[in-house]
Design a protein around this motif. Structure first.
Motif, PDB file in Angstrom:
ATOM      1  N   GLN A 116       0.719  -1.383   0.075  1.00 43.91           N
ATOM      2  CA  GLN A 116      -0.108  -0.001   0.206  1.00 43.91           C
ATOM      3  C   GLN A 116       1.018   1.335   0.051  1.00 43.91           C
ATOM      4  OE1 GLN A 116      -2.772   0.497   3.114  1.00 43.91           O
ATOM      5  NE2 GLN A 116      -2.248   2.613   2.973  1.00 43.91           N
ATOM      6  N   ARG A 152      -8.883 -19.133   7.302  1.00 43.88           N
ATOM      7  CA  ARG A 152      -9.011 -17.998   6.564  1.00 43.88           C
ATOM      8  C   ARG A 152      -7.647 -17.218   6.629  1.00 43.88           C
ATOM      9  NH1 ARG A 152     -13.356 -19.525   7.918  1.00 43.88           N
ATOM     10  NH2 ARG A 152     -15.031 -19.452   6.595  1.00 43.88           N
ATOM     11  N   GLU A 199     -14.363 -10.795   6.535  1.00 43.10           N
ATOM     12  CA  GLU A 199     -13.491  -9.857   6.065  1.00 43.10           C
ATOM     13  C   GLU A 199     -12.750 -10.220   4.463  1.00 43.10           C
ATOM     14  OE1 GLU A 199     -10.727  -7.569   8.243  1.00 43.10           O
ATOM     15  OE2 GLU A 199      -9.708  -6.991   6.298  1.00 43.10           O
ATOM     16  N   GLY A 248      -9.648  -1.612   3.825  1.00 43.96           N
ATOM     17  CA  GLY A 248      -9.343  -0.245   2.991  1.00 43.96           C
ATOM     18  C   GLY A 248      -9.487   1.041   3.936  1.00 43.96           C
ATOM     19  N   LEU A 289      -3.323 -17.253   5.758  1.00 48.91           N
ATOM     20  CA  LEU A 289      -2.104 -17.794   5.416  1.00 48.91           C
ATOM     21  C   LEU A 289      -1.097 -16.972   5.936  1.00 48.91           C
ATOM     22  CD1 LEU A 289      -3.238 -18.564   1.590  1.00 48.91           C
ATOM     23  CD2 LEU A 289      -2.587 -20.256   3.168  1.00 48.91           C
ATOM     24  N   ILE A 323      -8.893 -22.107   3.270  1.00 49.54           N
ATOM     25  CA  ILE A 323      -7.857 -21.210   2.422  1.00 49.54           C
ATOM     26  C   ILE A 323      -6.590 -22.269   2.195  1.00 49.54           C
ATOM     27  CG2 ILE A 323      -6.606 -20.255   4.141  1.00 49.54           C
ATOM     28  CD1 ILE A 323      -7.061 -17.487   2.671  1.00 49.54           C
TER      29      ILE A 323
END
Ligand code: 4AD
Ligand code: MG
Length: 477
Positions: free
Chosen positions: A206, A235, A400, A404, A237, A462
């Motif tokens: 970002q 969910r 989620e 952001g 990693l 995941i």
């Protein structure tokens, strides 16, 4: 290797001519019917063998897992399940496969078992479908942004900064861990390290994307990110891929619109381009659901779930409104939440996010304006001084999927927030510079790629939507 026709293409070809195919044997029935798969599509090609024309020693080597080259004539199929089949004229064994030791048998294996043999699981219907869809999504992401004039920025993977300020970083060093150079006070002397400073794997692109956005206006990154958080969940990693658009002149509303448009575009893309794989995964999920007690089963099939997300606008509400709903919710009153919601300021857990999405609104939700204490330093402070212009997009079954915010573009306010949150401002002058030289309002978000793949494929862990998952205690392959 002489010309190969892909099975995907052959299955759509009119019979009559000769072709060569190559692939791996799924099954060989009655010394007569070979089901061959080359990964170009889910379906197998049926190759028919007239065993009297072939050497028995060759036929013996046609086993599940063996790699073959078959040349033959495409003919209309007599049997059910396919319109054409290949009448084999010549068969060459490219690679033998000893069935006595080959772990993949033509039967249902558990996902847990397949995770242990992740080097072979690409050869199953489930995983080939998942990874074809993963590819389609990756392509669609680039297409979405390219069509809208965004510039793809390759942000660095090795950095000296902690973009999220959460301290969950993997250190990168070439120092001898048994004998590192020391400063006089006994601390490690990173000046002697490869980069002349302490470095780590990036947790997010970002901050670098912001630098680019403040010149190119609309940019996005799509790269691997690393988090050394000890989360052993379905969910999380330690290595995952993130898509991070960053847009100058966008506020929080624009940011929400972009996120919603993007997610809907990506879901639609897969529905339009991955019909065969999606139908297979829908069936797989339906069978998995049957194992569950009635009240835990999903009311919708996979494709219904995807279509549902397209049809409805995402529900948008503030954190404060969400806390009111959660405080008064039945599971909260009955003590059913593991983390009861007592007061404003509480961090939301996955159980709360899923309650809002799956039970209360029954559609994707965007929560905004979180307390500043539970969000990162770079988010724009609201006028009340207590909340920030954050947004989390919450999805059914996932929680989620996107995080952001609108960014803090005011130099003094940003510097104040960094001090408050103990972010080393002196090491981030490059970030602060953008706020000194022609700063503008801007906003962006991060989409967790594997969480998107999880949602679209209907997989539940995941670790099954990335080829070689990294999580605490595991970096196999
Ligand atoms: O909410 P996060 O931490 O936000 C950021 O990193 C921001 N810098 C993004 C931005 O504004 N540019 O992470 C973004 C998303 C999450 O919503 C989630 O989908 C995913 O990344 N994510 C993970 N996915 C898998 N495993 C993990 N350990 C993840 N941590 C975050
Ligand atoms: Mg987040």
């Amino acid at each position: 290797m002489s010309k190969r026709t892909k099975i995907l293409d052959l299955l759509q070809t009119a019979p009559g001519s000769d072709y060569t195919v190559m692939g791996w044997v799924r099954t060989f029935r009655n010394n007569q019917f070979i089901a061959l798969n080359d990964g170009s599509c889910l379906a197998n090609l049926q190759a028919v063998v007239d065993f009297e024309n072939f050497d028995p020693s060759l036929l013996k080597r046609i086993t599940t897992g063996a790699a073959l080259k078959i040349t033959g004539t495409l003919i209309p199929s007599q049997g059910k399940g396919q319109s054409v089949e290949l009448k084999a004229n010549a068969i060459e064994i490219l690679g033998d496969c000893d069935v006595e030791v080959y772990p993949l048998q033509p039967k249902r294996h558990s996902l847990e078992f397949l995770r242990e043999i992740a080097h072979l699981r690409f050869r199953t219907n489930t995983f080939s479908a998942v990874f074809r869809i993963r590819h389609a999504l990756s392509y669609a992401i680039h297409k979405f942004f390219n069509d809208r004039g965004f510039v793809n920025i390759h942000s660095p993977i090795v950095t000296g900064s902690d973009a999220e300020g959460a301290g969950e970083m993997f250190q990168v060093t070439t120092l001898d861990l048994n004998n590192p150079p020391k400063n006089e006070d006994g601390s490690i002397n990173f000046k002697k390290d490869f980069f002349g400073k302490a470095t780590n794997l990036t947790v997010s692109g970002q901050l670098e994307a912001e630098l680019a956005a403040l010149a190119l206006s609309e940019v996005y990154t799509f790269g691997p990110t690393f988090r050394a958080e000890n989360s052993n969940t379905t969910r999380h990693l330690a290595e995952f891929w993130m898509i991070e658009p960053e847009v100058a002149f966008n506020d929080l509303d624009d940011n929400m619109d972009l996120a919603e448009d993007m997610l809907k575009y990506l879901i639609q893309y897969v529905m339009d381009h991955c019909e065969e794989d999606l139908s297979f995964l829908e069936q797989r999920l339906a069978e998995e659901e049957k194992q569950k007690p009635q009240q835990e089963r999903s009311e919708m099939s996979l494709k219904e779930k995807l279509a549902f997300c397209l049809e409805h606008p995402f529900e948008r509400l503030t954190y404060t409104e969400a806390i009111d709903i959660l405080k008064n919710s039945t599971p909260n009153k009955k003590g059913k939440f593991q983390y009861p919601i007592e007061k404003w300021g509480a961090d939301l857990q996955s159980e709360h996010e899923r309650y809002l999405v799956e039970k209360h609104f029954k559609k994707p939700v965007i929560l905004t304006n979180y307390p500043k204490e539970i969000k990162a330093f770079y988010m724009r402070l609201d006028d009340d001084g207590t909340t920030v212009r954050a947004m989390d997009v919450l999805f059914p079954g996932i929680g989620e999927i996107i995080g952001g915010s609108q960014r803090e573009e005011r130099y003094d306010v940003l510097l104040g927030r960094m001090k408050e949150m103990h972010i080393p401002a002196e090491e981030m002058s490059w970030f602060l510079d953008t706020r000194k030289f022609g700063t503008v309002p801007h906003a962006g978000f991060g989409l967790g790629f594997e969480r998107l793949v999880l949602f679209v494929t209907g997989m539940t862990n995941i670790r099954d939507v990335i080829p070689f998952p990294r999580f605490p205690g595991n970096a196999e392959f």
